[in-house]
Scaffold this motif. Structure first.
Motif, PDB file in Angstrom:
ATOM      1  N   LYS A 106       0.848  -1.189   0.000  1.00  0.00           N
ATOM      2  CA  LYS A 106       0.000   0.000   0.000  1.00  0.00           C
ATOM      3  C   LYS A 106       0.885   1.241   0.000  1.00  0.00           C
ATOM      4  N   LYS A 107       0.508   2.207  -0.807  1.00  0.00           N
ATOM      5  CA  LYS A 107       1.213   3.488  -0.860  1.00  0.00           C
ATOM      6  C   LYS A 107       0.186   4.594  -0.634  1.00  0.00           C
ATOM      7  N   THR A 108       0.431   5.386   0.414  1.00  0.00           N
ATOM      8  CA  THR A 108      -0.406   6.549   0.696  1.00  0.00           C
ATOM      9  C   THR A 108       0.361   7.778   0.218  1.00  0.00           C
ATOM     10  N   PHE A 109      -0.306   8.607  -0.537  1.00  0.00           N
ATOM     11  CA  PHE A 109       0.353   9.773  -1.109  1.00  0.00           C
ATOM     12  C   PHE A 109       0.267  10.966  -0.173  1.00  0.00           C
ATOM     13  N   PRO A 110       1.145  11.947  -0.364  1.00  0.00           N
ATOM     14  CA  PRO A 110       1.175  13.117   0.523  1.00  0.00           C
ATOM     15  C   PRO A 110      -0.214  13.722   0.725  1.00  0.00           C
ATOM     16  N   GLY A 111      -0.459  14.135   1.945  1.00  0.00           N
ATOM     17  CA  GLY A 111      -1.766  14.664   2.315  1.00  0.00           C
ATOM     18  C   GLY A 111      -2.732  13.582   2.753  1.00  0.00           C
ATOM     19  N   GLU A 112      -2.342  12.318   2.614  1.00  0.00           N
ATOM     20  CA  GLU A 112      -3.137  11.160   3.043  1.00  0.00           C
ATOM     21  C   GLU A 112      -4.553  11.149   2.483  1.00  0.00           C
ATOM     22  N   PHE A 114      -5.087  10.043  -0.862  1.00  0.00           N
ATOM     23  CA  PHE A 114      -5.117   9.135  -1.999  1.00  0.00           C
ATOM     24  C   PHE A 114      -4.228   7.934  -1.683  1.00  0.00           C
ATOM     25  N   THR A 115      -4.767   6.712  -1.897  1.00  0.00           N
ATOM     26  CA  THR A 115      -4.029   5.486  -1.598  1.00  0.00           C
ATOM     27  C   THR A 115      -4.165   4.514  -2.761  1.00  0.00           C
ATOM     28  N   VAL A 116      -3.070   3.859  -3.079  1.00  0.00           N
ATOM     29  CA  VAL A 116      -3.046   2.778  -4.061  1.00  0.00           C
ATOM     30  C   VAL A 116      -2.594   1.530  -3.316  1.00  0.00           C
ATOM     31  N   SER A 117      -3.315   0.420  -3.504  1.00  0.00           N
ATOM     32  CA  SER A 117      -2.948  -0.808  -2.786  1.00  0.00           C
ATOM     33  C   SER A 117      -3.226  -2.031  -3.644  1.00  0.00           C
ATOM     34  N   THR A 118      -2.573  -3.112  -3.286  1.00  0.00           N
ATOM     35  CA  THR A 118      -2.813  -4.406  -3.917  1.00  0.00           C
ATOM     36  C   THR A 118      -2.756  -5.478  -2.832  1.00  0.00           C
ATOM     37  N   ASP A 119      -3.780  -6.303  -2.786  1.00  0.00           N
ATOM     38  CA  ASP A 119      -3.801  -7.486  -1.939  1.00  0.00           C
ATOM     39  C   ASP A 119      -3.661  -8.692  -2.860  1.00  0.00           C
ATOM     40  N   MET A 120      -2.779  -9.623  -2.504  1.00  0.00           N
ATOM     41  CA  MET A 120      -2.554 -10.809  -3.324  1.00  0.00           C
ATOM     42  C   MET A 120      -2.490 -12.037  -2.426  1.00  0.00           C
ATOM     43  N   ALA A 121      -3.039 -13.130  -2.915  1.00  0.00           N
ATOM     44  CA  ALA A 121      -2.979 -14.400  -2.182  1.00  0.00           C
ATOM     45  C   ALA A 121      -2.712 -15.519  -3.177  1.00  0.00           C
ATOM     46  N   TRP A 122      -1.773 -16.403  -2.813  1.00  0.00           N
ATOM     47  CA  TRP A 122      -1.454 -17.568  -3.642  1.00  0.00           C
ATOM     48  C   TRP A 122      -1.552 -18.802  -2.778  1.00  0.00           C
ATOM     49  N   MET A 123      -2.096 -19.853  -3.349  1.00  0.00           N
ATOM     50  CA  MET A 123      -2.025 -21.171  -2.726  1.00  0.00           C
ATOM     51  C   MET A 123      -0.839 -21.860  -3.393  1.00  0.00           C
ATOM     52  N   LEU A 124       0.273 -21.936  -2.676  1.00  0.00           N
ATOM     53  CA  LEU A 124       1.505 -22.457  -3.253  1.00  0.00           C
ATOM     54  C   LEU A 124       1.386 -23.926  -3.645  1.00  0.00           C
ATOM     55  N   GLY A 127      -1.275 -23.579  -6.966  1.00  0.00           N
ATOM     56  CA  GLY A 127      -1.049 -22.526  -7.954  1.00  0.00           C
ATOM     57  C   GLY A 127      -2.196 -21.561  -8.151  1.00  0.00           C
ATOM     58  N   SER A 128      -3.264 -21.686  -7.390  1.00  0.00           N
ATOM     59  CA  SER A 128      -4.374 -20.738  -7.559  1.00  0.00           C
ATOM     60  C   SER A 128      -4.021 -19.423  -6.872  1.00  0.00           C
ATOM     61  N   TYR A 129      -4.672 -18.339  -7.323  1.00  0.00           N
ATOM     62  CA  TYR A 129      -4.339 -17.020  -6.786  1.00  0.00           C
ATOM     63  C   TYR A 129      -5.521 -16.070  -6.836  1.00  0.00           C
ATOM     64  N   PHE A 130      -5.391 -14.987  -6.083  1.00  0.00           N
ATOM     65  CA  PHE A 130      -6.354 -13.890  -6.019  1.00  0.00           C
ATOM     66  C   PHE A 130      -5.541 -12.605  -5.969  1.00  0.00           C
ATOM     67  N   ILE A 131      -5.866 -11.648  -6.828  1.00  0.00           N
ATOM     68  CA  ILE A 131      -5.199 -10.347  -6.848  1.00  0.00           C
ATOM     69  C   ILE A 131      -6.278  -9.278  -6.813  1.00  0.00           C
ATOM     70  N   SER A 132      -6.087  -8.271  -5.954  1.00  0.00           N
ATOM     71  CA  SER A 132      -7.079  -7.210  -5.834  1.00  0.00           C
ATOM     72  C   SER A 132      -6.400  -5.838  -5.748  1.00  0.00           C
ATOM     73  N   PRO A 133      -6.108  -5.225  -6.912  1.00  0.00           N
ATOM     74  CA  PRO A 133      -5.591  -3.854  -6.894  1.00  0.00           C
ATOM     75  C   PRO A 133      -6.732  -2.866  -6.637  1.00  0.00           C
ATOM     76  N   LYS A 134      -6.405  -1.773  -5.944  1.00  0.00           N
ATOM     77  CA  LYS A 134      -7.458  -0.811  -5.577  1.00  0.00           C
ATOM     78  C   LYS A 134      -6.851   0.589  -5.464  1.00  0.00           C
ATOM     79  N   VAL A 135      -7.609   1.583  -5.882  1.00  0.00           N
ATOM     80  CA  VAL A 135      -7.269   2.983  -5.615  1.00  0.00           C
ATOM     81  C   VAL A 135      -8.401   3.550  -4.768  1.00  0.00           C
ATOM     82  N   SER A 136      -8.048   4.351  -3.780  1.00  0.00           N
ATOM     83  CA  SER A 136      -9.083   4.933  -2.915  1.00  0.00           C
ATOM     84  C   SER A 136      -8.708   6.364  -2.557  1.00  0.00           C
ATOM     85  N   THR A 137      -9.722   7.107  -2.231  1.00  0.00           N
ATOM     86  CA  THR A 137      -9.515   8.491  -1.811  1.00  0.00           C
ATOM     87  C   THR A 137     -10.481   8.817  -0.676  1.00  0.00           C
TER      88      THR A 137
END
Length: 177
Positions: A106-112, A114-124, A127-137
């Protein structure tokens, strides 16, 4: 519903109680947070290919580390393992030993505002996976707006791959009062 077949079979849904016992810990090491857990469950239910359930004792362990890095970056890594005792090969979506790995960046930009984040999960193990990129304000006081995706992958017989045809684009608005 076009493929629905009506039969005279009785369907019975029951709630089967399971018990769990475990330990957790959490500490800090310099700029890093460290946490973990160990949980034993008896009679945990698992779906089978016959659309019935079987119950097994499981042991699950997770360990994670996170840090709030320079320039408003946040990183969280977790790895775990789950073992099913007395494994039954008719169980769907779970192997005898399952190995999840998760990352949150997660990266929060100056002034807090605006945030960009990614949650990822893999079953090693499968080989299955879940990726969830998100932008929020949170440009407006007490209101958070977010736009993101839920992306699933893996074989159709895997935990997250079974949702492969259900990728999603989402928008949320959260009002806090």
């Amino acid at each position: 519903l076009g493929t629905l077949q009506i039969t005279d079979e009785a369907i019975e849904a029951t709630f089967k109680r399971s018990h769990a016992v475990g330990i957790t810990f959490e500490t800090t090491l310099s700029r890093f947070g460290l946490r973990g857990e160990l949980v034993a469950r008896d009679k945990e239910s698992f779906l089978t290919g016959a659309l019935t359930s079987v119950r097994h004792t499981t042991l699950t362990a997770m360990i994670g580390i996170d840090t709030a890095a320079a320039h408003d970056w946040y990183l969280n890594l977790q790895i775990g393992g789950q073992h099913l005792f007395g494994y039954d090969p008719s169980i769907l979506y779970f192997d005898q030993t399952n190995l999840p790995f998760t990352i949150q960046v997660k990266k929060t930009f100056p002034g807090e505002r605006f945030t960009v984040s990614t949650d990822m999960a893999w079953m090693l193990n499968d080989g299955s996976y879940f990726i969830s990129p998100k932008v929020s304000t949170n440009w407006f006081e007490n209101v958070e707006l977010a736009l993101g995706f839920h992306i699933f992958g893996g074989g159709v017989d895997t935990l997250m791959g079974r949702y492969h045809a259900n990728d999603q684009l989402f928008f949320t608005a959260t009002l806090q009062f």
